[in-house]
Design an enzyme around this catalytic site. Structure first.
Site, PDB file in Angstrom:
ATOM      1  N   ASP A 137       0.875  -1.159   0.000  1.00  0.00           N
ATOM      2  CA  ASP A 137       0.000   0.000   0.000  1.00  0.00           C
ATOM      3  C   ASP A 137       0.926   1.227   0.000  1.00  0.00           C
ATOM      4  OD1 ASP A 137      -3.190   0.618   1.674  1.00  0.00           O
ATOM      5  OD2 ASP A 137      -2.124   1.731   0.116  1.00  0.00           O
TER       6      ASP A 137
HETATM    7  C1  GLC Z   1      -4.338   4.287  -0.263  1.00  0.00           C
HETATM    8  C2  GLC Z   1      -5.236   3.159   0.177  1.00  0.00           C
HETATM    9  C3  GLC Z   1      -5.351   2.032  -0.804  1.00  0.00           C
HETATM   10  C4  GLC Z   1      -5.230   2.572  -2.216  1.00  0.00           C
HETATM   11  C5  GLC Z   1      -3.815   3.125  -2.378  1.00  0.00           C
HETATM   12  C6  GLC Z   1      -3.612   3.732  -3.766  1.00  0.00           C
HETATM   13  O1  GLC Z   1      -3.596   4.778   0.798  1.00  0.00           O
HETATM   14  O2  GLC Z   1      -4.975   2.594   1.450  1.00  0.00           O
HETATM   15  O3  GLC Z   1      -6.617   1.392  -0.577  1.00  0.00           O
HETATM   16  O4  GLC Z   1      -5.457   1.540  -3.157  1.00  0.00           O
HETATM   17  O5  GLC Z   1      -3.499   4.084  -1.394  1.00  0.00           O
HETATM   18  O6  GLC Z   1      -4.401   4.866  -3.938  1.00  0.00           O
END
Ligand code: GLC
Length: 723
Positions: free
Chosen positions: A266
């Site tokens: 993430d």
């Molecule tokens: C965010 C979220 C995740 C998302 C990623 C990309 O922080 O936790 O769900 O897919 O970043 O945007």
């Protein structure tokens, strides 16, 4: 599309170590051009030079097909190996045409609705340049204070599993090279929804048994459905952040489940090992994440800075690195990017595919299927012959009803409640009075008098209330989950002026509506319904559509009940009457019952469904046999409608405490006026299994019950014995 015949192993063999590492680095599109990309996390100093950008393997969050093509074209010119970038985005509940938030899709209890919406989202997103979506989010949730419950399908592992798998199948289709399909990414592995106190990113401490019983099944269902990518969660799980959690990532995900897709961190999750207090040495952080299977590092720079050295120093084998790079290259190959780096996207196609009348129709029908009629003393549906209607409240005329994580959707695209009713009842007089703000810190009473005046002379009043769409989603937890601000004050004054009023509510989570429930004769909950929310609300309020949604996550009576969920064990001192205020020496609260205001599986209709019988073809089961359960339902009304027939199981005696009810099957079915229908389910031994104290997934002989109705309000029950 012809299957690509590019030899990715041959391609790998010609890559330098630095180029291989580049395939495992993902940065936001803003680093690659003049992107107006949304930043989905804190911006840290990455220390990656512009000269490195031609080596990146993928990017996220850009704006539209033209931007994607410009970035891709430039990249292919600059990348020595001419390896196309992969473009990823959070297409959570629509790309441009926004349908209900996933919690609302959960409320539809209709996998077909979910598939239709996801197919539409895939078409639009692909035309708009997206090749991978960070969807489905299948985090199991029990605490409505958490802002990301809006992304989940709720508090039942089975419902979450069914809806997660439906999204994977619909997004990916049969061939990723098909320009209407995009790769899916299941997230956030694991148990992000178990954040302590419902506060986002907070610690998660859960027994292995509970993890396996409730929190893990939906991820596994998505993997079994063939999801191509997985994203570990931010949270620490039993002491170790998921991204570096060997038990979770190696023992469970790889060894037990055999997941062989791409794993992407993430946003800055590897960098946050420092803030977790695991290590401030990002070389070690890179090694920990890589050893836990993380292929792509999103928006942090430990791989860029240290992966090549770790390989050169022999701490990471080049073979393991090659395997990670091959997984990324194979996914690009499956997407057909070596043949068509744009995956069929173009501004022309994006404009022709997005926000079409057909797509708006899908969104409207999904919003209708997701809405839950929480209460109705008979006042709904309103008559279309109404002459004067007052729309009162902060959601009466706003178009901010698409919800968080709505990708390229625009508020301006959304049909407001006012606009929806206006187009349905062109001749009615509609008076709109906002009355007050929906924000917790905007307490002006200036608009109340006008709202009361609007209500006074109306044939009916629709109180349009809720929480702002920015009060849910990532980083947006709430400690109080009631109607923010002075909305209840507004409601009391409006009702006093005209009791012929119904409430229409909007939220990204179950709200505490206890006071509102005492005040109004009907409550129709819309969640955040998306682009056609106002049209759906109008159709439902005036009976053009018949509500059929069911509660996917319990609505607490009070925030103090959180976490609250239907599938809980009995305790040693259950209350004989769960909703009585207080029984001495029982598991209860002073001043509040144990039951939620609206339980899982609850939802009313304008039809009247009577559960006439639940029959078993036998009352004995062995490990190799099955029981056929027949549930007969009568639509005892003049209106056709859809009902979600739910089957709950209770394992009465077991070596570990078992939930008092567990949903094991459901079917949403249409019944015509006065139609009687028998729905059958097959119950087999694997549906009775649980994780025993040694975390073996077993069933135990003994007595079980099967029931229908909804949680806390089961209407028919039969017993059987497992031999
Ligand atoms: C965010 C979220 C995740 C998302 C990623 C990309 O922080 O936790 O769900 O897919 O970043 O945007």
């Amino acid at each position: 599309m012809a299957r690509s015949d590019v030899d990715v192993k041959k391609l790998l063999a010609q890559m330098t170590l630095e180029e291989k590492v580049g395939q495992l680095v993902q940065l936001n599109a803003m680093f690659l051009g003049e992107s107006s990309a949304e930043i989905t996390g804190p911006l840290e100093k990455l220390g990656i030079p512009q000269s490195y950008m031609s080596k990146l393997g993928s990017t996220l969050n850009f704006h539209g097909a033209q931007e994607m093509m410009d970035i891709q074209r430039k990249h292919l010119e600059e990348d020595r190996n001419h390896i196309p970038l992969m473009f990823m985005m959070d297409v959570i509940h629509g790309f441009r045409t926004i349908f209900p938030i996933p919690l609302g899709l959960g409320a539809s209890f209709d996998p077909e609705t979910v598939k239709e919406c996801s197919r539409m989202a895939a078409r639009e997103a692909s035309a708009g340049g997206v090749q991978v979506t960070f969807t489905p989010m299948v985090d199991y949730v029990r605490d409505a204070r958490w802002g990301r419950v809006m992304e989940s399908c709720g508090e039942d592992p089975y419902l979450n599993s069914v809806m997660g798998a439906a999204q994977v199948e619909a997004f990916q289709g049969d061939d990723l090279a098909d320009h209407d399909n995009i790769a899916a990414c299941v997230k956030h592995f694991a148990a992000y929804g178990g954040a302590e106190a419902g506060r986002d990113y907070n610690t998660v401490e859960i027994s292995e048994r509970l993890l396996r019983e409730y929190y893990l099944p939906a991820y596994k269902a998505c993997i079994d459905a063939g999801v191509k990518m997985l994203m570990p969660s931010f949270n620490s799980l039993n002491g170790v952040p998921s991204i570096a959690n060997k038990w979770l990532m190696n023992k469970v995900l790889k060894d037990e489940w055999g997941f062989d897709g791409v794993i992407i961190s993430d946003y800055n999750a590897i960098g946050e090992l420092k803030k977790h207090g695991i290590t401030d040495d990002m070389r070690l952080g890179a090694k920990m994440a890589f050893d836990c299977g993380c292929d792509i590092e999103m928006m942090s720079s430990s791989y860029y800075k240290h992966l090549a050295d770790l390989v050169n120093d022999g701490e990471i084998s080049e073979q393991k690195l090659d395997e990670a790079v091959l997984r990324v290259l194979e996914l690009k190959k499956e997407l057909g990017l070596f043949e068509d780096p744009y995956h069929g996207a173009s501004p022309e196609k994006e404009n022709s595919v997005c926000l079409t009348p057909e797509h708006r129709d899908i969104a409207r029908r999904a919003a209708e299927a997701s809405a839950v009629l929480l209460k109705n003393d008979g006042i709904l549906p309103l008559s279309e012959d109404i002459k004067r209607i007052a729309l009162v409240g902060p959601f009466a005329a706003t178009n901010e009803i698409k919800g968080s994580w709505s990708c390229n959707g625009e508020n301006e695209d959304c049909v407001s409640v006012y606009e929806g009713i206006r187009s349905l009842l062109p001749n009615a007089e509609i008076i709109v009075a906002e009355g007050c703000s929906a924000k917790y810190d905007e307490l002006s009473e200036e608009g109340i008098d006008a709202a009361v005046a609007a209500a006074k002379g109306a044939d009916a009043v629709v109180l349009c209330l809720g929480e702002p769409q920015k009060y849910s989603g990532e980083g947006n937890s709430r400690a109080d989950i009631g109607l923010p601000g002075i909305q209840m004050q507004l409601a009391r004054k409006v009702i006093a002026a005209n009791p012929n009023a119904v409430a229409l509510t909007f939220s990204g989570r179950p709200l505490v509506l206890t006071e509102l429930d005492k005040l109004v004769p009907a409550i129709l909950h819309m969640w955040f319904p998306g682009t056609e929310g106002g049209s759906a609300a109008a159709d439902l309020l005036f009976g053009r559509a018949n509500p059929s949604g069911k509660v996917p996550m319990s609505f607490p009576k009070a925030v103090g009940q959180c976490p609250i969920y239907y599938n809980h064990p009995s305790t040693g001192r259950p209350k004989s009457k769960p909703d009585e205020i207080h029984q001495p020496y029982s598991s209860n609260y002073i001043g509040c019952g144990n039951l939620p205001l609206y339980p899982f599986g609850h939802g009313l209709s304008y039809s009247s469904f009577v559960y006439e019988s639940l029959e078993l073809d036998t009352d004995t089961m062995t490990k190799d046999s099955e029981i056929t359960v027949s549930i007969t339902v009568l639509n005892d009304s003049d209106r056709a409608g859809k009902e979600v027939v739910q089957l709950y199981m209770h394992d009465i005696w077991a070596s570990a405490v078992r939930p008092i009810q567990s949903l094991i099957a459901f079917e949403k079915t249409e019944l015509g006026a006065h139609e009687r229908k028998t729905i059958t389910f097959k119950v087999r031994e694997p549906m009775l299994r649980f994780y025993d104290l040694d975390c073996n997934h077993i069933s135990e002989p003994g007595e079980f019950t099967l029931s229908t109705g909804c949680a806390d309000h089961l209407v028919l029950t039969k017993s059987f014995t497992l031999k």
